[in-house]
Design a protein around this motif. Structure first.
Motif, PDB file in Angstrom:
ATOM      1  N   ASP A 190       4.240  12.820  -0.981  1.00  0.00           N
ATOM      2  CA  ASP A 190       3.166  11.823  -0.876  1.00  0.00           C
ATOM      3  C   ASP A 190       1.965  12.380  -1.631  1.00  0.00           C
ATOM      4  O   ASP A 190       1.400  13.395  -1.236  1.00  0.00           O
ATOM      5  N   SER A 220      -2.152  15.949  -1.220  1.00  0.00           N
ATOM      6  CA  SER A 220      -3.565  16.038  -0.810  1.00  0.00           C
ATOM      7  C   SER A 220      -3.665  15.327   0.538  1.00  0.00           C
ATOM      8  O   SER A 220      -3.522  14.112   0.608  1.00  0.00           O
ATOM      9  N   MET A 247       6.141   5.234   1.038  1.00  0.00           N
ATOM     10  CA  MET A 247       6.598   6.336   1.910  1.00  0.00           C
ATOM     11  C   MET A 247       7.904   5.885   2.574  1.00  0.00           C
ATOM     12  O   MET A 247       8.875   6.633   2.667  1.00  0.00           O
ATOM     13  N   THR A 252       2.965  16.468   1.867  1.00  0.00           N
ATOM     14  CA  THR A 252       1.784  15.699   1.452  1.00  0.00           C
ATOM     15  C   THR A 252       0.950  16.569   0.518  1.00  0.00           C
ATOM     16  O   THR A 252       0.538  17.663   0.893  1.00  0.00           O
ATOM     17  N   THR A 293      -5.383  13.626   3.044  1.00  0.00           N
ATOM     18  CA  THR A 293      -6.687  12.946   3.019  1.00  0.00           C
ATOM     19  C   THR A 293      -7.450  13.067   4.339  1.00  0.00           C
ATOM     20  O   THR A 293      -8.664  12.912   4.372  1.00  0.00           O
ATOM     21  N   SER A 315       0.871  -1.184   0.000  1.00  0.00           N
ATOM     22  CA  SER A 315       0.000   0.000   0.000  1.00  0.00           C
ATOM     23  C   SER A 315       0.905   1.230   0.000  1.00  0.00           C
ATOM     24  O   SER A 315       2.141   1.113   0.041  1.00  0.00           O
ATOM     25  N   GLY A 316       0.310   2.408  -0.026  1.00  0.00           N
ATOM     26  CA  GLY A 316       1.077   3.646  -0.139  1.00  0.00           C
ATOM     27  C   GLY A 316       2.158   3.795   0.921  1.00  0.00           C
ATOM     28  O   GLY A 316       3.259   4.307   0.650  1.00  0.00           O
ATOM     29  N   THR A 317       1.860   3.327   2.117  1.00  0.00           N
ATOM     30  CA  THR A 317       2.811   3.461   3.228  1.00  0.00           C
ATOM     31  C   THR A 317       4.172   2.842   2.869  1.00  0.00           C
ATOM     32  O   THR A 317       5.226   3.356   3.262  1.00  0.00           O
ATOM     33  N   VAL A 364      -0.747  10.318  -2.375  1.00  0.00           N
ATOM     34  CA  VAL A 364      -1.609   9.127  -2.344  1.00  0.00           C
ATOM     35  C   VAL A 364      -3.040   9.471  -2.767  1.00  0.00           C
ATOM     36  O   VAL A 364      -3.629   8.766  -3.582  1.00  0.00           O
ATOM     37  N   PHE A 408      -1.706  12.042   7.713  1.00  0.00           N
ATOM     38  CA  PHE A 408      -0.798  11.323   6.817  1.00  0.00           C
ATOM     39  C   PHE A 408       0.549  12.025   6.675  1.00  0.00           C
ATOM     40  O   PHE A 408       1.585  11.376   6.524  1.00  0.00           O
ATOM     41  N   ARG A 422       2.253  10.831   9.507  1.00  0.00           N
ATOM     42  CA  ARG A 422       2.776   9.474   9.296  1.00  0.00           C
ATOM     43  C   ARG A 422       4.136   9.510   8.597  1.00  0.00           C
ATOM     44  O   ARG A 422       5.029   8.724   8.900  1.00  0.00           O
ATOM     45  N   GLN A 433      -5.613   2.714  -4.675  1.00  0.00           N
ATOM     46  CA  GLN A 433      -7.025   2.671  -4.258  1.00  0.00           C
ATOM     47  C   GLN A 433      -7.713   4.025  -4.194  1.00  0.00           C
ATOM     48  O   GLN A 433      -8.819   4.124  -3.694  1.00  0.00           O
ATOM     49  N   LYS A 434      -7.036   5.077  -4.664  1.00  0.00           N
ATOM     50  CA  LYS A 434      -7.643   6.415  -4.541  1.00  0.00           C
ATOM     51  C   LYS A 434      -8.040   6.908  -5.937  1.00  0.00           C
ATOM     52  O   LYS A 434      -8.903   6.318  -6.542  1.00  0.00           O
TER      53      LYS A 434
HETATM   54  N1  PMP Z   1      -0.827   9.232   2.569  1.00  0.00           N
HETATM   55  C1  PMP Z   1      -2.057   9.672   2.323  1.00  0.00           C
HETATM   56  C2  PMP Z   1      -2.230  11.102   1.917  1.00  0.00           C
HETATM   57  C3  PMP Z   1      -3.139   8.798   2.441  1.00  0.00           C
HETATM   58  O1  PMP Z   1      -4.380   9.230   2.188  1.00  0.00           O
HETATM   59  C4  PMP Z   1      -2.923   7.450   2.809  1.00  0.00           C
HETATM   60  C5  PMP Z   1      -4.068   6.479   2.948  1.00  0.00           C
HETATM   61  N2  PMP Z   1      -5.253   6.978   3.354  1.00  0.00           N
HETATM   62  C6  PMP Z   1      -1.611   7.061   3.056  1.00  0.00           C
HETATM   63  C7  PMP Z   1      -0.587   7.969   2.917  1.00  0.00           C
HETATM   64  C8  PMP Z   1      -1.295   5.674   3.430  1.00  0.00           C
HETATM   65  O2  PMP Z   1      -1.596   4.852   2.362  1.00  0.00           O
HETATM   66  P1  PMP Z   1      -1.947   3.317   2.545  1.00  0.00           P
HETATM   67  O3  PMP Z   1      -3.100   3.213   3.477  1.00  0.00           O
HETATM   68  O4  PMP Z   1      -2.279   2.932   1.130  1.00  0.00           O
HETATM   69  O5  PMP Z   1      -0.731   2.663   3.057  1.00  0.00           O
END
Ligand code: PMP
Length: 369
Positions: free
Chosen positions: A169, A142, A74, A140, A144, A69-71, A171, A94, A97, A194-195
């Motif tokens: 990022d 956008s 990152m 970041t 989220t 996934s996106g993480t 995502v 995020f 994160r 998935q976005k």
């Molecule tokens: N960055 C942003 C801006 C996100 O919206 C998300 C997921 N909502 C993530 C990072 C993390 O992505 P993932 O859940 O696909 O690991």
């Protein structure tokens, strides 16, 4: 209306800011059989995905495709950086994160935090960059958790003027909000499937500049799975370092065809129209329903892919989302500390102003309830 496994499904009911709704044609593509991954057949598939992905990132660089996934991407961003402190621009969950990942990878991190819903004033970013020599900035595009859109091009330009890299990022931005990797001379951009790509979750994409890959060779402890030096080396041979997620790649191939037919600039425009429709609907329905609700982000910094809407204080956020669900529509609760007071509409991926009308109608009905 479509029938799947005996259940009636119809596109236009699911408005999370990721995962978002996926077309039946894209889901159906995943039924194809496995192929050997060290084969010409796979290399041809990878090459065709590259072509489509480059048209979305607007780059001539290879686009890395990770079964993650996106993480994951990152973490790849942080692991690619040679020694030196990192400045993290934090304005939501995020972007926080990103800072957290950097710390957990053993990096020295300074956070420049602004309240959730805001973006970082560029003159203050400039101040932060002037005070200390950073190896990189994390930003970041956008956010989220709030729906705020940062000017990542300007942030990247500022970083470069201080000889600092900028790790972005996107995502919930990429494929819905304008981003031009080559023209904007970006260092690294990551996103998830998935976005705004409107694919099932499970793939993450990243692009790195040639200069970043060269610098990354000098970074210690890059790990293995999220090492962009290896991803780069394999991508140039139309391969992935480890076994790829074939089924998701088949889905990607079909979706890239849809994206190409629409055109990336038209896709951005459709997302901007959805934001505009959401903002107008909030104004008009406030008057109609006699309530106050509004996007928590100032008009000039709103993401075209997600809106976070503050509810009247008498309506708890989680209850509201349940009531909307009772009318057949999925919207999202507010993120983290915004959970009680807000809800979110993901106007991303393959939605458009007409599918959004279902969402607006269900939200109004939930208020009337
Ligand atoms: N960055 C942003 C801006 C996100 O919206 C998300 C997921 N909502 C993530 C990072 C993390 O992505 P993932 O859940 O696909 O690991």
């Amino acid at each position: 209306m479509e029938i799947m496994d005996g259940k009636v499904t119809s596109f236009g009911t699911f408005f999370l800011p990721g995962p978002t709704e996926v077309r039946q044609e894209v889901l159906a593509a995943m039924l194809k059989p496995m192929i050997p991954h060290r084969s010409v057949e796979f290399e041809e598939l990878f090459a065709s995905l590259q072509q489509g992905l480059r048209e979305v990132f607007l780059t001539r660089r290879p686009v890395y495709i990770a079964a993650a996934s996106g993480t994951g991407m990152m973490e790849a961003a942080i692991r690619a950086l040679p020694a030196g402190p990192i400045l993290s621009l934090v304005n939501g969950a995020f972007s926080e994160r990103f800072a957290h990942i950097a710390e957990m990878c053993g990096r020295e991190v300074d956070r420049y935090e602004v309240p959730w819903g805001e973006v970082h004033p560029l003159d203050r970013v400039e101040d932060s960059l002037s005070k200390k020599r950073y190896r990189a900035v994390t930003a970041t595009h956008s956010e989220t958790s709030t729906g705020a859109l940062s000017d990542v091009r300007a942030i990247s330009d500022l970083a470069h003027s201080h000889d600092t890299l900028c790790m972005i990022d996107s995502v919930s931005g990429l494929a819905g909000a304008e981003l031009r990797f080559d023209d904007w001379k970006l260092d690294y951009v990551l996103t998830g499937s998935q976005k705004s790509f409107a694919l099932p979750s499970g793939l993450a994409f990243g692009v790195a500049s040639d200069e970043l890959v060269e610098l990354a060779r000098k970074a210690e402890h890059r790990g293995v799975y999220f090492d962009i030096v290896e991803m780069d080396r394999y991508a140039k041979q139309n391969q992935t370092p480890a076994t790829p997620a074939f089924s998701l790649m088949y889905a990607l191939e079909v979706q890239l065809g849809f994206i190409r037919r629409e055109g990336i600039e038209n896709r951005w425009a459709r997302h901007s129209e959805m934001l505009k429709a959401t903002s107008s609907w909030l104004d008009e329905s406030s008057r109609r329903l006699g309530i106050e609700w509004e996007n928590i982000v100032r008009p000039e910094s709103r993401s075209p892919t997600v809106s976070t809407i503050r509810l009247p204080s008498s309506i708890p956020g989680r209850e509201f989302v349940k009531k909307v669900k009772a009318h057949g529509i999925q919207v999202a609760t507010g993120y983290g500390k915004l959970g009680d007071t807000t809800f979110r509409i993901g106007h991303m991926g393959d939605h458009d102003v007409s599918t959004l009308q279902n969402c607006f109608a269900a939200c109004e009905q939930a208020i009337r309830d």
